[in-house]
Design an enzyme around this catalytic site. Structure first.
Site, PDB file in Angstrom:
ATOM      1  NE  ARG A   1      -5.939   4.265   6.315  1.00  0.00           N
ATOM      2  CZ  ARG A   1      -7.017   4.002   6.969  1.00  0.00           C
ATOM      3  NH1 ARG A   1      -7.588   5.352   6.950  1.00  0.00           N
ATOM      4  NH2 ARG A   1      -7.602   3.089   7.738  1.00  0.00           N
ATOM      5  N   GLY A   2      -1.015   3.148   5.677  1.00  0.00           N
ATOM      6  CA  GLY A   2      -0.710   1.632   6.245  1.00  0.00           C
ATOM      7  C   GLY A   2      -0.007   0.794   5.317  1.00  0.00           C
TER       8      GLY A   2
ATOM      9  CG  ASN B   1      -3.022  -2.595   0.350  1.00  0.00           C
ATOM     10  OD1 ASN B   1      -2.702  -3.299   1.335  1.00  0.00           O
ATOM     11  ND2 ASN B   1      -3.409  -1.468   0.594  1.00  0.00           N
ATOM     12  CB  ALA B   2      -8.593  -1.036  -1.377  1.00  0.00           C
ATOM     13  N   GLY B   3      -8.976  -2.548   1.690  1.00  0.00           N
ATOM     14  CA  GLY B   3      -9.392  -3.743   2.562  1.00  0.00           C
ATOM     15  C   GLY B   3     -10.096  -2.972   3.641  1.00  0.00           C
TER      16      GLY B   3
ATOM     17  N   GLY C   1     -15.632 -13.230  15.181  1.00  0.00           N
ATOM     18  CA  GLY C   1     -16.031 -11.954  14.775  1.00  0.00           C
ATOM     19  C   GLY C   1     -15.847 -11.372  13.701  1.00  0.00           C
TER      20      GLY C   1
ATOM     21  CE1 TYR D   1      -9.886  -7.962   6.400  1.00  0.00           C
ATOM     22  CE2 TYR D   1      -8.966  -9.782   8.054  1.00  0.00           C
ATOM     23  CZ  TYR D   1      -8.640  -8.761   7.017  1.00  0.00           C
ATOM     24  OH  TYR D   1      -7.228  -8.117   6.922  1.00  0.00           O
TER      25      TYR D   1
ATOM     26  N   PRO E   1      -0.541 -11.363   4.846  1.00  0.00           N
ATOM     27  CG  PRO E   1      -0.719  -8.913   4.543  1.00  0.00           C
ATOM     28  CD  PRO E   1      -1.237 -10.562   4.108  1.00  0.00           C
ATOM     29  N   GLY E   2       0.423 -11.525   8.461  1.00  0.00           N
ATOM     30  CA  GLY E   2      -0.274 -11.955   9.566  1.00  0.00           C
ATOM     31  C   GLY E   2      -0.813 -10.442  10.475  1.00  0.00           C
TER      32      GLY E   2
END
Ligand code: NAI
Length: 278
Positions: free
Chosen positions: A31-32, A109-111, A170, A174, A216-217
Site C-alpha cells: 500500500r501507499g 520501505n515499511a515505516g 512531534g 520518527y 521523500p517530502g
C-alpha cells in the site's frame, strides 16, 4: 508547423525492461508508497515479493492487482512479517529466496509514525518507531547482504524522509529513525564495497552491490491523511512546488536506483521533495 508539448496527464512511468530477471523484496510493499514502488519495479520486469505487516486481506487484493498488471504467469508474491522482529526479518528474506530462487533488490520501505512532542513521548512511542523504521532496515539489510555479498551484486534502497534532515515538531522518534538510515546507508555502502574489493569482485563495468536512500517530502498516502487539513495547507504552502508528491514520483527514483544502470551511485541520500529542503 510548430508542435507544443502537452502537459502530462499521468505521473506513471512507461513500462520497460530495466529489471527483467530481477527479484525484488519491498517491505510495506502492498500500500501507499510501497505499493507504487512494487508496481513500478514490476513494470520494469522485476518479479516482486511485497512484504506487509498485518492486513492479509488487503495484501491478497494487492497481489491480484500486481499479477493482473504483470500478466499471465507473473508469479509475484506477498509475505507477512513484522520488520521490528529480527527473526521475522530473517525468515521473510529466506522465504523470498526460497520462493523465487534469488534476491537482487531489497527496498526497506515499511515505516510508521507515532507523533507526540518530547515531553509527552513515552518510552514505548520512542522504541516502537525506532524498531520498525531503523532496526527493521538493519535486520533486513543484514539478511539480504548475506545472500548478495557472495554473488557480488545487489541493490538496497532505504526509504527515509525529509524529516530525517530537518526534524519536525512531534516527531523526535520518527526524525531520529529516518536520520539513522543515513548513517546506516553509508556504512552498508562502505562495507559492501570493502567486501567486494577484498573478494576481487569490484569489476569496472559490473553491476556491483550498492546501497542508497531516498528522502521523500510529503506524499499523498494514508500516512499523510493523519495530518489535519489546516496543517496540510500550511505544509503545501511551504513546499516550493506547492503540492504533495504522487507515490509514483517516489517510486520511479527507487526503480532507477534499483536498476543495473545506477552502478556508480552508492551511499547516497536522494531528496525527492519538491524542493522542500533547499
Ligand atoms: P503507509 O502507512 O501507507 O504504509 C506503510 C507500510 O509499512 C504498510 O504497508 C505497513 O504494512 C508497513 N508496516 C508498518 N509497520 C510494519 C511492521 N512492523 N512490519 C512490517 N510492515 C510494516 O505509509 P507510506 O506513506 O506509504 O510510507 C511508506 C514509507 O515512506 C515509510 O517508511 C514512511 O516513513 C516514508 N515516507 C512517507 C512520507 C509520506 O508523506 N507519506 C514522506 C516521507 C517518507
Amino acid at each position: 508547423m510548430t508542435s507544443t508539448l502537452e502537459p502530462s496527464t499521468t505521473t506513471a512511468t512507461a513500462p520497460g525492461n530495466k529489471l527483467r530477471g530481477r527479484v525484488a523484496f519491498v517491505t510495506g510493499g502492498t500500500r501507499g508508497i510501497g505499493a507504487a514502488i512494487s508496481r513500478s519495479l514490476a513494470a520494469q520486469g522485476a518479479t516482486v515479493a511485497a512484504g506487509y505487516g498485518r492486513n492479509t486481506e488487503q495484501a491478497a487484493q494487492f497481489l491480484d492487482v500486481l499479477n493482473g498488471e504483470a500478466g499471465e504467469g507473473a508469479g509475484m508474491s506477498v509475505h507477512q512479517g513484522d520488520v521490528s522482529d529480527p527473526a521475522e526479518c530473517r525468515r521473510t528474506i529466506d522465504e523470498v529466496i526460497e520462493r523465487h530462487g534469488r534476491l537482487d533488490i531489497l527496498i526497506n520501505n515499511a515505516g510508521i509514525t507515532i507523533d507526540r512532542t518530547v515531553p509527552k513521548m513515552t518510552d514505548d512511542d520512542w522504541n516502537t518507531v525506532i524498531s520498525v523504521n531503523l532496526s527493521g532496515a538493519f535486520y533486513l539489510a543484514q539478511a539480504a547482504m548475506k545472500h548478495m555479498l557472495p554473488r557480488g551484486t545487489g541493490r538496497i534502497v532505504n526509504v527515509s524522509s525529509v524529516i530525517g534532515e530537518t526534524g519536525n515538531i512531534g516527531q523526535a522518534n520518527y526524525a531520529a529513525s529516518k536520520a539513522g538510515l543515513f548513517g546506516l546507508t553509508k556504512t552498508l555502502a562502505r562495507e559492501a564495497a570493502f567486501h567486494l574489493a577484498r573478494a576481487g569482485k569490484l569489476n569496472d563495468g559490473g553491476i556491483g552491490l550498492t546501497i542508497n536512500t531516498v528522502t521523500p517530502g510529503f506524499v499523498a498516502t494514508e500516512m499523510v491523511d493523519a495530518i489535519p487539513d489546516k496543517v496540510l495547507d500550511q505544509i503545501k504552502e511551504s513546499i516550493p512546488v506547492k503540492r504533495l508528491a504522487h507515490p509514483d514520483e517516489i517510486a520511479r527514483v527507487v526503480h532507477f536506483l534499483a536498476a543495473d544502470a545506477s552502478s556508480y551511485i552508492t551511499g547516497q541520500v536522494w531528496g525527492v521533495n519538491g524542493g522542500l529542503d533547499m
